[in-house]
Write a protein that holds these residues in place. Structure first.
Motif, PDB file in Angstrom:
ATOM      1  N   TYR A  99      39.346  42.482  44.449  1.00 53.52           N
ATOM      2  CA  TYR A  99      40.057  41.225  44.708  1.00 53.52           C
ATOM      3  C   TYR A  99      39.506  40.491  45.927  1.00 53.52           C
ATOM      4  O   TYR A  99      39.951  39.377  46.222  1.00 53.52           O
ATOM      5  N   ALA A 100      38.557  41.090  46.634  1.00 57.70           N
ATOM      6  CA  ALA A 100      37.952  40.427  47.787  1.00 57.70           C
ATOM      7  C   ALA A 100      37.184  39.192  47.325  1.00 57.70           C
ATOM      8  O   ALA A 100      36.464  39.214  46.322  1.00 57.70           O
ATOM      9  N   GLY A 101      37.358  38.090  48.070  1.00 58.39           N
ATOM     10  CA  GLY A 101      36.680  36.848  47.727  1.00 58.39           C
ATOM     11  C   GLY A 101      37.465  35.934  46.806  1.00 58.39           C
ATOM     12  O   GLY A 101      37.022  34.823  46.509  1.00 58.39           O
ATOM     13  N   LYS A 102      38.638  36.380  46.371  1.00 59.43           N
ATOM     14  CA  LYS A 102      39.453  35.574  45.464  1.00 59.43           C
ATOM     15  C   LYS A 102      40.636  34.944  46.197  1.00 59.43           C
ATOM     16  O   LYS A 102      41.136  35.518  47.167  1.00 59.43           O
ATOM     17  N   PRO A 103      41.090  33.763  45.758  1.00 63.31           N
ATOM     18  CA  PRO A 103      42.281  33.153  46.361  1.00 63.31           C
ATOM     19  C   PRO A 103      43.493  34.066  46.200  1.00 63.31           C
ATOM     20  O   PRO A 103      43.715  34.632  45.130  1.00 63.31           O
ATOM     21  N   VAL A 104      44.261  34.197  47.277  1.00 59.56           N
ATOM     22  CA  VAL A 104      45.423  35.092  47.247  1.00 59.56           C
ATOM     23  C   VAL A 104      46.393  34.663  46.157  1.00 59.56           C
ATOM     24  O   VAL A 104      46.916  35.497  45.407  1.00 59.56           O
ATOM     25  N   ILE A 105      46.650  33.361  46.057  1.00 57.57           N
ATOM     26  CA  ILE A 105      47.621  32.860  45.082  1.00 57.57           C
ATOM     27  C   ILE A 105      47.176  33.165  43.653  1.00 57.57           C
ATOM     28  O   ILE A 105      47.990  33.464  42.786  1.00 57.57           O
ATOM     29  N   GLN A 106      45.858  33.126  43.416  1.00 53.69           N
ATOM     30  CA  GLN A 106      45.329  33.429  42.088  1.00 53.69           C
ATOM     31  C   GLN A 106      45.546  34.899  41.742  1.00 53.69           C
ATOM     32  O   GLN A 106      45.930  35.239  40.611  1.00 53.69           O
ATOM     33  N   VAL A 107      45.320  35.778  42.713  1.00 48.37           N
ATOM     34  CA  VAL A 107      45.508  37.213  42.492  1.00 48.37           C
ATOM     35  C   VAL A 107      46.971  37.524  42.218  1.00 48.37           C
ATOM     36  O   VAL A 107      47.306  38.263  41.281  1.00 48.37           O
ATOM     37  N   LEU A 108      47.864  36.931  43.024  1.00 45.68           N
ATOM     38  CA  LEU A 108      49.295  37.207  42.857  1.00 45.68           C
ATOM     39  C   LEU A 108      49.826  36.622  41.558  1.00 45.68           C
ATOM     40  O   LEU A 108      50.681  37.224  40.904  1.00 45.68           O
ATOM     41  N   ASP A 109      49.317  35.442  41.176  1.00 50.38           N
ATOM     42  CA  ASP A 109      49.767  34.821  39.933  1.00 50.38           C
ATOM     43  C   ASP A 109      49.326  35.610  38.706  1.00 50.38           C
ATOM     44  O   ASP A 109      49.913  35.482  37.625  1.00 50.38           O
ATOM     45  N   SER A 110      48.280  36.428  38.865  1.00 49.82           N
ATOM     46  CA  SER A 110      47.806  37.231  37.741  1.00 49.82           C
ATOM     47  C   SER A 110      48.658  38.476  37.519  1.00 49.82           C
ATOM     48  O   SER A 110      48.396  39.254  36.607  1.00 49.82           O
ATOM     49  N   GLY A 111      49.665  38.646  38.374  1.00 49.86           N
ATOM     50  CA  GLY A 111      50.576  39.775  38.208  1.00 49.86           C
ATOM     51  C   GLY A 111      50.243  40.975  39.058  1.00 49.86           C
ATOM     52  O   GLY A 111      50.913  42.015  38.967  1.00 49.86           O
ATOM     53  N   ILE A 112      49.217  40.864  39.903  1.00 54.81           N
ATOM     54  CA  ILE A 112      48.838  41.972  40.769  1.00 54.81           C
ATOM     55  C   ILE A 112      49.879  42.130  41.875  1.00 54.81           C
ATOM     56  O   ILE A 112      50.300  41.162  42.492  1.00 54.81           O
ATOM     57  N   ASN A 113      50.284  43.363  42.109  1.00 50.89           N
ATOM     58  CA  ASN A 113      51.262  43.668  43.158  1.00 50.89           C
ATOM     59  C   ASN A 113      50.624  44.619  44.165  1.00 50.89           C
ATOM     60  O   ASN A 113      50.429  45.794  43.895  1.00 50.89           O
ATOM     61  N   PHE A 114      50.259  44.065  45.338  1.00 53.41           N
ATOM     62  CA  PHE A 114      49.610  44.888  46.358  1.00 53.41           C
ATOM     63  C   PHE A 114      50.518  46.008  46.855  1.00 53.41           C
ATOM     64  O   PHE A 114      50.039  47.023  47.351  1.00 53.41           O
ATOM     65  N   CYS A 115      51.811  45.810  46.756  1.00 55.31           N
ATOM     66  CA  CYS A 115      52.750  46.826  47.231  1.00 55.31           C
ATOM     67  C   CYS A 115      52.692  48.080  46.366  1.00 55.31           C
ATOM     68  O   CYS A 115      52.975  49.179  46.848  1.00 55.31           O
ATOM     69  N   ASN A 116      52.333  47.927  45.084  1.00 61.38           N
ATOM     70  CA  ASN A 116      52.172  49.100  44.227  1.00 61.38           C
ATOM     71  C   ASN A 116      51.018  49.960  44.712  1.00 61.38           C
ATOM     72  O   ASN A 116      51.101  51.187  44.732  1.00 61.38           O
ATOM     73  N   PHE A 117      49.930  49.298  45.119  1.00 68.40           N
ATOM     74  CA  PHE A 117      48.788  50.037  45.654  1.00 68.40           C
ATOM     75  C   PHE A 117      49.181  50.757  46.926  1.00 68.40           C
ATOM     76  O   PHE A 117      48.767  51.878  47.175  1.00 68.40           O
ATOM     77  N   HIS A 118      50.007  50.086  47.710  1.00 66.35           N
ATOM     78  CA  HIS A 118      50.455  50.685  48.974  1.00 66.35           C
ATOM     79  C   HIS A 118      51.262  51.951  48.705  1.00 66.35           C
ATOM     80  O   HIS A 118      51.053  52.982  49.334  1.00 66.35           O
ATOM     81  N   HIS A 119      52.184  51.859  47.716  1.00 65.88           N
ATOM     82  CA  HIS A 119      53.012  53.030  47.385  1.00 65.88           C
ATOM     83  C   HIS A 119      52.157  54.160  46.830  1.00 65.88           C
ATOM     84  O   HIS A 119      52.373  55.329  47.148  1.00 65.88           O
ATOM     85  N   LYS A 120      51.164  53.799  45.979  1.00 65.43           N
ATOM     86  CA  LYS A 120      50.304  54.832  45.408  1.00 65.43           C
ATOM     87  C   LYS A 120      49.487  55.513  46.500  1.00 65.43           C
ATOM     88  O   LYS A 120      49.322  56.731  46.501  1.00 65.43           O
ATOM     89  N   THR A 121      48.977  54.724  47.422  1.00 64.17           N
ATOM     90  CA  THR A 121      48.210  55.294  48.530  1.00 64.17           C
ATOM     91  C   THR A 121      49.079  56.220  49.365  1.00 64.17           C
ATOM     92  O   THR A 121      48.650  57.300  49.777  1.00 64.17           O
ATOM     93  N   THR A 122      50.318  55.790  49.602  1.00 65.96           N
ATOM     94  CA  THR A 122      51.258  56.615  50.369  1.00 65.96           C
ATOM     95  C   THR A 122      51.570  57.904  49.633  1.00 65.96           C
ATOM     96  O   THR A 122      51.619  58.982  50.232  1.00 65.96           O
ATOM     97  N   ASP A 123      51.767  57.814  48.308  1.00 69.82           N
ATOM     98  CA  ASP A 123      52.053  59.008  47.504  1.00 69.82           C
ATOM     99  C   ASP A 123      50.879  59.986  47.538  1.00 69.82           C
ATOM    100  O   ASP A 123      51.073  61.200  47.652  1.00 69.82           O
ATOM    101  N   VAL A 124      49.661  59.452  47.434  1.00 72.41           N
ATOM    102  CA  VAL A 124      48.482  60.310  47.460  1.00 72.41           C
ATOM    103  C   VAL A 124      48.360  61.007  48.814  1.00 72.41           C
ATOM    104  O   VAL A 124      48.085  62.209  48.889  1.00 72.41           O
ATOM    105  N   ALA A 125      48.593  60.231  49.873  1.00 78.49           N
ATOM    106  CA  ALA A 125      48.522  60.814  51.223  1.00 78.49           C
ATOM    107  C   ALA A 125      49.564  61.912  51.395  1.00 78.49           C
ATOM    108  O   ALA A 125      49.281  62.967  51.982  1.00 78.49           O
ATOM    109  N   MET A 126      50.765  61.667  50.876  1.00 76.70           N
ATOM    110  CA  MET A 126      51.827  62.667  50.975  1.00 76.70           C
ATOM    111  C   MET A 126      51.468  63.914  50.171  1.00 76.70           C
ATOM    112  O   MET A 126      51.681  65.050  50.624  1.00 76.70           O
ATOM    113  N   PHE A 127      50.877  63.709  48.991  1.00 75.20           N
ATOM    114  CA  PHE A 127      50.486  64.844  48.153  1.00 75.20           C
ATOM    115  C   PHE A 127      49.411  65.678  48.852  1.00 75.20           C
ATOM    116  O   PHE A 127      49.477  66.911  48.865  1.00 75.20           O
ATOM    117  N   VAL A 128      48.425  64.995  49.441  1.00 78.57           N
ATOM    118  CA  VAL A 128      47.351  65.700  50.150  1.00 78.57           C
ATOM    119  C   VAL A 128      47.919  66.496  51.323  1.00 78.57           C
ATOM    120  O   VAL A 128      47.543  67.647  51.559  1.00 78.57           O
TER     121      VAL A 128
END
Length: 266
Positions: A186-215
């Motif tokens: 998503y680097a180099g793309k307009p933020v509004i375009q990424v968000l309008d496409s249905g991408i949720n950065f908070c999901n990535f955040h939760h997944k990263t947190t879950d992986v860190a907790m699992f490790v």
């Protein structure tokens, strides 16, 4: 001395004239010492249509002036070297409607940067700076039209939550670009375009947190298992040594025979 009707006018006493002179002098000094508008030395203040416009553009400023007139309505601080917006940067400017901080070197801002002007501020320009992220509460309750274009934004959960609450300038909204992102695609793309496409950065955040907790949990579990194995092996070794020691001792039957032999001899 006579008045216009030809009547004699009473003479003024020297004492009265002295008091009048002193009073007039003090009154004049008070007026002279009370400025109509205190303007920062590095800025130029203009009274326009009943509004005070403070022009501080291209003055090599490294921080926001603290001695701004309280009746400031428009504050122009573009094209300086300001790097930070501190808490209460615009305190007591209760009439402030427009702030232009574009083309500076702003990298950070405090949580309370715009406290006190959230109700009055109508326009805020932060374009062409070096802002990568902002505190979640920095723009809280701000109703102004905001320009955030041409900043090296890092697109992640906090930025998404901040933008969700803002009234972005529609003319520059497509210039708010993900310089970096939690997902490189998503680097180099307009933020509004990424968000309008249905991408949720908070999901990535939760997944990263879950992986860190699992490790982390896996690491602790591995340490516990390793300790148990070490403890068992250590005890086994002690048990083996103890058993060999017991085997090395003479048996009870042999001791009885030796005792009988000694009794017979005696």
């Amino acid at each position: 001395m006579q008045d216009l009707a030809g009547h004699d006018m009473p003479k003024k006493s020297p004492i009265f004239d002295g008091f009048a002179f002193l009073w007039g002098l003090l009154f004049g000094l008070c007026i002279a010492s009370t400025p109509v508008m205190a303007c920062p030395a590095s800025c130029h203040c203009i009274e326009k249509s009943g509004m005070t416009v403070v022009q501080c553009m291209s003055r090599n400023l490294e921080k926001i002036p603290s001695d701004l007139p309280r009746d400031t309505v428009v504050l122009l601080l573009a094209s300086n070297h300001i790097t930070h917006i501190p808490n209460h940067a615009f305190k007591e400017l209760h009439y402030l409607q427009e702030v232009d901080l574009s083309n500076n070197e702003i990298e950070t801002m405090d949580v309370g940067a715009f406290q006190g002007v959230s109700d009055s501020l109508l326009v805020l320009d932060l374009s062409n700076n070096r802002i990568q992220s902002v505190p979640k509460e920095a723009f809280a309750r701000l109703r102004a039209k905001i320009s955030l274009s041409n900043n090296p934004w890092h697109c992640e959960c906090t930025l998404q939550e901040v933008l969700r609450e803002l009234r972005l300038d529609p003319e520059t909204v497509n210039e708010v670009i993900c310089h970096t992102a939690v997902k490189e695609e998503y680097a180099g793309k307009p933020v509004i375009q990424v968000l309008d496409s249905g991408i949720n950065f908070c999901n990535f955040h939760h997944k990263t947190t879950d992986v860190a907790m699992f490790v982390t949990m896996f690491g602790w579990f591995t340490m516990v298992i390793a300790y148990v194995i070490y403890y068992v092996r250590h005890n086994q070794e002690d048990a083996r040594r103890h058993l060999e020691y017991l085997k090395s001792l003479p048996s009870s039957s042999q001791i009885s025979k030796d005792f009988d032999t000694i009794s017979t001899v005696l």
